[in-house]
Design a protein around this motif. Sequence first.
Motif, PDB file in Angstrom:
ATOM      1  N   ARG A   1     -11.140   2.665   8.894  1.00 14.92           N
ATOM      2  CA  ARG A   1     -11.302   1.607   9.904  1.00 14.92           C
ATOM      3  C   ARG A   1     -11.718   2.196  11.252  1.00 14.92           C
TER       4      ARG A   1
ATOM      5  N   TYR B   1      -8.297   8.846  -5.305  1.00 11.55           N
ATOM      6  CA  TYR B   1      -8.444   7.538  -4.679  1.00 11.55           C
ATOM      7  C   TYR B   1      -9.795   6.936  -5.008  1.00 11.55           C
TER       8      TYR B   1
ATOM      9  N   GLN C   1       0.861  -1.189   0.000  1.00 12.36           N
ATOM     10  CA  GLN C   1       0.000   0.000   0.000  1.00 12.36           C
ATOM     11  C   GLN C   1       0.892   1.231   0.000  1.00 12.36           C
TER      12      GLN C   1
ATOM     13  N   VAL D   1     -12.339   4.306  -3.005  1.00 10.98           N
ATOM     14  CA  VAL D   1     -12.569   3.614  -1.739  1.00 10.98           C
ATOM     15  C   VAL D   1     -13.808   2.738  -1.856  1.00 10.98           C
TER      16      VAL D   1
ATOM     17  N   THR E   1      -7.057   4.137   4.739  1.00 12.53           N
ATOM     18  CA  THR E   1      -7.594   2.885   5.273  1.00 12.53           C
ATOM     19  C   THR E   1      -7.713   2.959   6.787  1.00 12.53           C
ATOM     20  N   ASP E   2      -6.681   3.470   7.453  1.00 12.43           N
ATOM     21  CA  ASP E   2      -6.713   3.599   8.916  1.00 12.43           C
ATOM     22  C   ASP E   2      -7.847   4.508   9.376  1.00 12.43           C
TER      23      ASP E   2
ATOM     24  N   ILE F   1     -12.810  -3.024   3.716  1.00 13.17           N
ATOM     25  CA  ILE F   1     -12.382  -1.682   3.335  1.00 13.17           C
ATOM     26  C   ILE F   1     -11.232  -1.836   2.350  1.00 13.17           C
ATOM     27  N   LYS F   2     -11.367  -1.217   1.204  1.00  9.55           N
ATOM     28  CA  LYS F   2     -10.305  -1.258   0.202  1.00  9.55           C
ATOM     29  C   LYS F   2     -10.082   0.164  -0.296  1.00  9.55           C
ATOM     30  N   VAL F   3      -8.831   0.590  -0.296  1.00  7.51           N
ATOM     31  CA  VAL F   3      -8.459   1.923  -0.769  1.00  7.51           C
ATOM     32  C   VAL F   3      -7.384   1.765  -1.831  1.00  7.51           C
TER      33      VAL F   3
ATOM     34  N   VAL G   1     -16.149   0.478   0.742  1.00 11.88           N
ATOM     35  CA  VAL G   1     -16.419   0.166   2.147  1.00 11.88           C
ATOM     36  C   VAL G   1     -17.725  -0.613   2.221  1.00 11.88           C
TER      37      VAL G   1
ATOM     38  N   GLU H   1      -2.728   5.410   0.827  1.00  8.15           N
ATOM     39  CA  GLU H   1      -3.720   4.336   0.932  1.00  8.15           C
ATOM     40  C   GLU H   1      -3.811   3.832   2.373  1.00  8.15           C
TER      41      GLU H   1
END
Length: 94
Positions: free
Chosen positions: A21, A43, A9, A45, A17-18, A30-32, A47, A13
């Motif tokens: 989350r 980006y 990552q 995202v 993501t953090d 969750i994917k970034v 979710v 990213e």
Amino acid sequence: MLRRSLSAQTNGEARITDILRSKFPRASAIKVVDISGGCGAMYEVNVESVEFKGKRVVQQHQMINQALKDEIQAMHGLRIFTAVPKVCDGEDSQ
């Protein structure tokens, strides 16, 4: 097109993501992805979370925008995809 390892990552990213989350602790996925070639300008995202249950798509996207409001200021664009898990909290799909 720039390709990189699926497991690696970028810093951006990982940061996004953090944040997601922490804002969506019940998220099942969750994917970034930095879709700007790694420069952090745009980006995508994805979710999937029970927190979206009962909300319209526009409301779900507003929740993502609110969670990332500080980061969005430095971006050129953001693609948002949201979903509610098929089975939430042990409930059967109907």
